[in-house]
Design an enzyme around this catalytic site. Structure first.
Site, PDB file in Angstrom:
ATOM      1  N   ASN A 168      -1.941   6.948  -2.112  1.00 36.21           N
ATOM      2  CA  ASN A 168      -3.104   6.640  -1.274  1.00 36.21           C
ATOM      3  C   ASN A 168      -3.900   5.476  -1.841  1.00 36.21           C
ATOM      4  O   ASN A 168      -5.132   5.494  -1.862  1.00 36.21           O
ATOM      5  CB  ASN A 168      -3.995   7.875  -1.124  1.00 36.21           C
ATOM      6  CG  ASN A 168      -5.006   7.710   0.001  1.00 36.21           C
ATOM      7  OD1 ASN A 168      -4.725   7.061   1.004  1.00 36.21           O
ATOM      8  ND2 ASN A 168      -6.189   8.288  -0.165  1.00 36.21           N
ATOM      9  N   SER A 169      -3.208   4.460  -2.310  1.00 38.60           N
ATOM     10  CA  SER A 169      -3.853   3.295  -2.891  1.00 38.60           C
ATOM     11  C   SER A 169      -2.882   2.125  -2.850  1.00 38.60           C
ATOM     12  O   SER A 169      -1.682   2.297  -2.592  1.00 38.60           O
ATOM     13  CB  SER A 169      -4.288   3.581  -4.332  1.00 38.60           C
ATOM     14  OG  SER A 169      -4.876   2.436  -4.916  1.00 38.60           O
TER      15      SER A 169
ATOM     16  N   HIS B  16       0.865  -1.184   0.000  1.00 37.88           N
ATOM     17  CA  HIS B  16       0.000   0.000   0.000  1.00 37.88           C
ATOM     18  C   HIS B  16       0.898   1.230   0.000  1.00 37.88           C
ATOM     19  O   HIS B  16       1.668   1.458   0.939  1.00 37.88           O
ATOM     20  CB  HIS B  16      -0.919   0.019   1.228  1.00 37.88           C
ATOM     21  CG  HIS B  16      -1.840   1.195   1.258  1.00 37.88           C
ATOM     22  ND1 HIS B  16      -3.122   1.145   0.741  1.00 37.88           N
ATOM     23  CD2 HIS B  16      -1.663   2.458   1.715  1.00 37.88           C
ATOM     24  CE1 HIS B  16      -3.701   2.324   0.896  1.00 37.88           C
ATOM     25  NE2 HIS B  16      -2.830   3.144   1.482  1.00 37.88           N
ATOM     26  N   CYS B  17       0.806   2.028  -1.045  1.00 32.91           N
ATOM     27  CA  CYS B  17       1.674   3.193  -1.207  1.00 32.91           C
ATOM     28  C   CYS B  17       0.954   4.429  -0.688  1.00 32.91           C
ATOM     29  O   CYS B  17      -0.121   4.786  -1.191  1.00 32.91           O
ATOM     30  CB  CYS B  17       2.062   3.376  -2.667  1.00 32.91           C
ATOM     31  SG  CYS B  17       3.168   4.776  -2.949  1.00 32.91           S
ATOM     32  N   VAL B  18       1.541   5.079   0.304  1.00 25.19           N
ATOM     33  CA  VAL B  18       0.913   6.285   0.858  1.00 25.19           C
ATOM     34  C   VAL B  18       1.016   7.460  -0.098  1.00 25.19           C
ATOM     35  O   VAL B  18       0.230   8.410  -0.011  1.00 25.19           O
ATOM     36  CB  VAL B  18       1.566   6.646   2.211  1.00 25.19           C
ATOM     37  CG1 VAL B  18       1.318   5.559   3.238  1.00 25.19           C
ATOM     38  CG2 VAL B  18       3.068   6.904   2.058  1.00 25.19           C
TER      39      VAL B  18
END
Length: 393
Positions: free
Chosen positions: A251-252, A246-248
């Site tokens: 945001n997905s 999950h890549c901040v």
């Protein structure tokens, strides 16, 4: 408290002000409730009704220009601010990751940083006359391509459909001794059923027909059987095909459907950032190579325009170094056909081999060689006439 009520008419804020004026401590959870109420009331009037503002979007828009302009006033101020900014961002990441919260702060920070750096480049660097028209066009094209790839990466990463209605199985249908969580995917051959996005919906019957001891990758939260390499994201609350992480910053999740776009966005960002840093240093520090000018640029603080440009260069260099490390890890993982989630699970279970000084963890489960691994990655998301070998282990 009456003045504060003009901004937020809530009982929690009123009680908090009363306790603060009377030097009494707040009850547990009062600050969280006040913050939630204030966040809910931050709205902008609009024709169709007030639009709620996500508070996490605001800090980068306000604080980033202020910090950069203050850092341009003196070399020591720039050193303190540019050193503290990464620490603050990492602290906020740790805070939100520990609370398992989704936030738009990092996406807002990334997009606004790009826009503001481009604005400073056009306002402070281009008017000096050392940057040609073609160079500005090339930099702009790189920025547009990066935003296009980022927009694609923000789309569906490959969410698995959640069973609804009668199709949603219960925990009682799966004996605990035959169904257990597995980090490696779907073990055994599932019986054929109605397919939804490649998933067999007849898994209840399939599990009933499986012999004792066969383990299935069952997600208790999504109530479904996951294919190989799929995983559940605790932030999104969904299972994703070939979940990487999950890549901040977007945001997905990064999964089967958007992993290629994610790599493209990182690559275009690296090209655009390095090219913009080079053009700016060639303008501010004439007669020096970009690498030397980054560490030694006499006269950079002689005027405010040069100081602001030089400060923005250092800010871009710090961000580029962080994104470059992420891109390097991603390219190494693709070369060994391992996802970040699989590498993390391998470290937890003390499995796999540490290679290249620990930069990559080779689980050996899906590694088929450099060319085959990249061929598999480039074919992600493409429709296949039949299920791949990795979906059946």
């Amino acid at each position: 408290n009456h003045l504060a009520a003009c901004c937020c008419d809530c009982e929690e804020l009123d009680e908090g002000c009363d306790r603060w004026l009377t030097c009494r401590s707040l009850p547990p959870g009062a600050l969280e409730r006040i913050a939630d109420a204030v966040t809910d009331r931050c709205r902008v009037p609009w024709f169709t009704g007030a639009i709620k503002i996500n508070v996490s979007l605001v800090p980068p828009l306000v604080l980033l220009p202020v910090f950069l302009h203050v850092a341009a006033l003196h070399f020591l101020l720039g050193l303190v601010i540019l050193t503290s900014l990464p620490a603050v961002v990492l602290w906020y990441y740790y805070l939100t990751h520990r609370r398992k919260e989704r936030t738009l702060f990092f996406l807002s920070l990334g997009l606004f940083s790009l826009g503001y750096m481009y604005y400073v480049f056009l306002q402070e660097v281009v008017p000096r006359g050392h940057v040609g028209y073609s160079q500005v066009v090339l930099l702009t094209c790189g920025l547009i391509l990066m935003l296009a790839a980022l927009s694609r990466a923000k789309k569906d990463p490959g969410y698995l459909p959640i069973p609804a209605g009668d199709d949603k199985p219960s925990h009682q249908a799966f004996p605990s001794k035959t169904v257990r969580g597995s980090s490696n995917g779907l073990h055994g051959v599932a019986a054929s059923g109605r397919a939804v996005n490649g998933e067999a919906k007849g898994y209840s019957r399939a599990l009933a027909e499986e012999p004792e001891g066969v383990k299935k990758d069952w997600c208790a939260k999504c109530q479904l059987v996951r294919p190989a390499r799929a995983g559940h994201c605790r932030l999104c609350g969904r299972c994703v095909r070939r979940l990487d992480h999950h890549c901040v910053w977007i945001n997905s999740c990064v999964g089967e459907q958007n992993h290629q776009a994610f790599i493209l966005a990182l690559s275009f960002f690296m090209f655009t950032s390095v090219y913009g840093i080079t053009l700016t240093l060639d303008t501010v520090c004439r007669g020096r190579t970009p690498f030397m000018a980054l560490f030694y640029c006499p006269g950079a603080y002689s005027d405010y325009s040069s100081a602001l440009s030089f400060t923005c260069v250092w800010y871009c260099a710090i961000v580029t170094a962080g994104m470059g490390y992420i891109l390097l890890i991603q390219l190494l993982n693709i070369s060994y056909n391992v996802t970040e989630r699989e590498a993390r699970l391998a470290l937890r279970d003390n499995a796999g081999r540490r290679l290249l000084g620990g930069l990559v963890i080779d689980t050996g489960q899906y590694n088929r060689g450099f060319l085959c691994n990249w061929g598999h990655f480039l074919s992600l998301g493409s429709p296949l006439p039949q299920r791949s070998a990795e979906d059946i282990v």
